[in-house]
Every structure is written in structure tokens, then in C-alpha cells.
Write a protein that holds these residues in place. Structure first.
Motif, mmCIF file in Angstrom:
data_model
loop_
_atom_site.group_PDB
_atom_site.id
_atom_site.type_symbol
_atom_site.label_atom_id
_atom_site.label_comp_id
_atom_site.label_asym_id
_atom_site.label_seq_id
_atom_site.Cartn_x
_atom_site.Cartn_y
_atom_site.Cartn_z
ATOM 1 N N VAL A 1 0.833 -1.207 0.000
ATOM 2 C CA VAL A 1 0.000 0.000 0.000
ATOM 3 C C VAL A 1 0.863 1.251 0.000
ATOM 4 O O VAL A 1 0.612 2.196 -0.765
ATOM 5 N N LEU B 1 -6.015 0.695 -4.878
ATOM 6 C CA LEU B 1 -5.950 0.712 -3.412
ATOM 7 C C LEU B 1 -6.955 -0.246 -2.753
ATOM 8 O O LEU B 1 -6.570 -0.979 -1.823
ATOM 9 N N LEU C 1 -5.559 -3.723 -2.965
ATOM 10 C CA LEU C 1 -4.409 -3.918 -2.078
ATOM 11 C C LEU C 1 -4.853 -4.048 -0.623
ATOM 12 O O LEU C 1 -4.314 -4.874 0.132
ATOM 13 N N TYR C 2 -5.830 -3.254 -0.215
ATOM 14 C CA TYR C 2 -6.361 -3.385 1.141
ATOM 15 C C TYR C 2 -7.033 -4.746 1.328
ATOM 16 O O TYR C 2 -6.928 -5.364 2.393
#
Length: 223
Positions: A57, A135, A138-139
Motif C-alpha cells: 500500500v 488501493l 491492495l487493502y
């Protein structure tokens, strides 16, 4: 001889035109443009190489800062410089541009998941189809929750491009209900609020309020 894509050639042309304009503005403008281009290329290299011994991240956010934030930051810097603004205002606006550029790029990536085509201007799930690690993805990959939805989401998005439309729709539904999307929205809002705060030293006049409204809009557009 291999030919380059038209989009790449168009970018080369625009950069050449920008270099010519910067040259007319003087050596300082040329130096700033050169540093910006170097930062952009550094970001592209980092994105191509991918994260190594660092958090995925944090790597992603730094890449966006280099690739998008740098361009908006320099645009804001030039606007302030050549309007005759004091140096303190130049630096404040450059910082604002850097930060709002990241917020905008992140919010745009969230729209690819959270919005319908009429709102975002593109087919939802485009990034998933292309294997672009935005994002929220990725989270989601970093989430170690053991519930069925979280496990299934990691299974889908952890293997690159998704070519099956049915699986893309499943991934979108899982992401829309996920803690990952909520966390990504909070990250966007954090950048937007930081950008707004970077304007605090400027006079309370309509241009400042317009930039504050832009930060608010970016924070709210993916809510």
C-alpha cells in the motif's frame, strides 16, 4: 522497426510542446519541469518493478504521488509563480497540488468499483480486468479476515487480470461490501482533508474557497 503506440507518441508530442513553453518561461521553469519529469519516470519505474521490501500500500501511494501528484503539484506551482504570488503561497499551492493529485487519482480508481458506467465514464471493473492493483484491491489482499466473503475476494483478486465477466461482477460486488473499500474511502478523505489544510495560510478569498471546494468534492465523490 517496431512502432510505438499512438498514445505514447501523443505523450511525447505533448511533452515536447510543454518543454518549448517552459523554455519561454525561463531557466527556473525548465529546471522545475525536468525535476517533475524525472519524478514521474521514477514513479513509473517503481510501478513496473513493484514493491520489494516494503508495504504494498505504501509503495502504491508513493507511485501515485510521483506519477500524478507531481504533475498537479507542478501545475499549481507554475500558476502561483507566474501570477506573481509570494513564495509562501507558491509552496502552499504546490503542496496542495501534490496532495490533491493523489486524492483525485485514488478517488478515480474507487469509482471504477463503486459507480455505474454513467457516473464514472468507463465500464466498472476495468482495472480488475487489466489486473491493475488499485488501493481497494491492495487493502483486500492485506486483510486477513477469515469470513467467506473476504477469503473469496482475496482468491479472486490475487491472481492478476480477471478475464471472466461473471467473476469480475462477483469481485465488484464483494469489493463494494468490503472493509477494504471503506478503508480506501477513508484514505481518499484523509488526502483531501490534508490538501484543504495546506491552503490555510492563504488569504480567505474566492480562489482559495474554490480549491477547498475541489477538495471537498473529491472527498465526497466516492462516498
Amino acid at each position: 522497426m517496431a512502432t510505438r503506440p499512438t498514445s505514447a507518441l501523443t505523450g511525447d508530442y505533448l511533452f515536447a510542446r510543454a518543454a518549448g513553453i517552459a523554455a519561454d518561461l525561463g531557466p527556473e521553469a525548465v529546471q522545475i519541469q525536468a525535476r517533475t519529469f524525472a519524478r514521474l519516470v521514477h514513479g513509473q519505474i517503481a510501478e513496473t518493478v513493484g514493491p520489494r521490501d516494503e508495504d504494498a500500500v505504501e509503495h502504491h501511494l508513493r507511485v501515485i504521488a510521483d506519477k500524478t501528484g507531481s504533475l498537479i503539484g507542478t501545475s499549481a506551482r507554475f500558476g502561483a509563480m507566474f501570477s506573481g504570488a509570494p513564495q509562501s503561497a507558491v509552496e502552499a499551492l504546490a503542496d496542495y497540488g501534490d496532495t490533491i493529485g493523489v486524492a483525485f487519482q485514488l478517488s478515480d480508481d474507487l469509482l471504477d468499483i463503486a459507480s455505474e458506467s454513467a457516473e464514472s465514464g468507463k465500464t466498472p471493473g476495468t482495472d480488475l480486468r487489466e489486473g491493475v492493483p488499485t488501493l481497494p484491491v491492495l487493502y483486500a489482499l492485506a486483510d486477513d479476515a477469515a469470513d467467506t466473503s473476504a477469503v473469496r475476494l482475496r482468491e479472486i483478486v490475487g491472481h492478476g487480470p480477471i478475464t471472466d465477466d461473471t467473476v469480475v461482477m462477483e469481485a465488484l460486488e464483494l469489493l463494494r461490501r468490503s472493509a477494504a473499500l471503506k478503508l480506501a474511502r477513508e484514505t481518499v478523505r484523509g488526502y483531501a482533508e490534508r490538501a484543504r489544510a495546506q491552503l490555510a495560510s492563504l488569504p480567505d478569498i474566492p480562489p482559495r474557497r474554490a480549491l477547498e471546494s475541489l477538495a471537498d468534492f473529491i472527498a465526497d465523490r466516492t462516498a
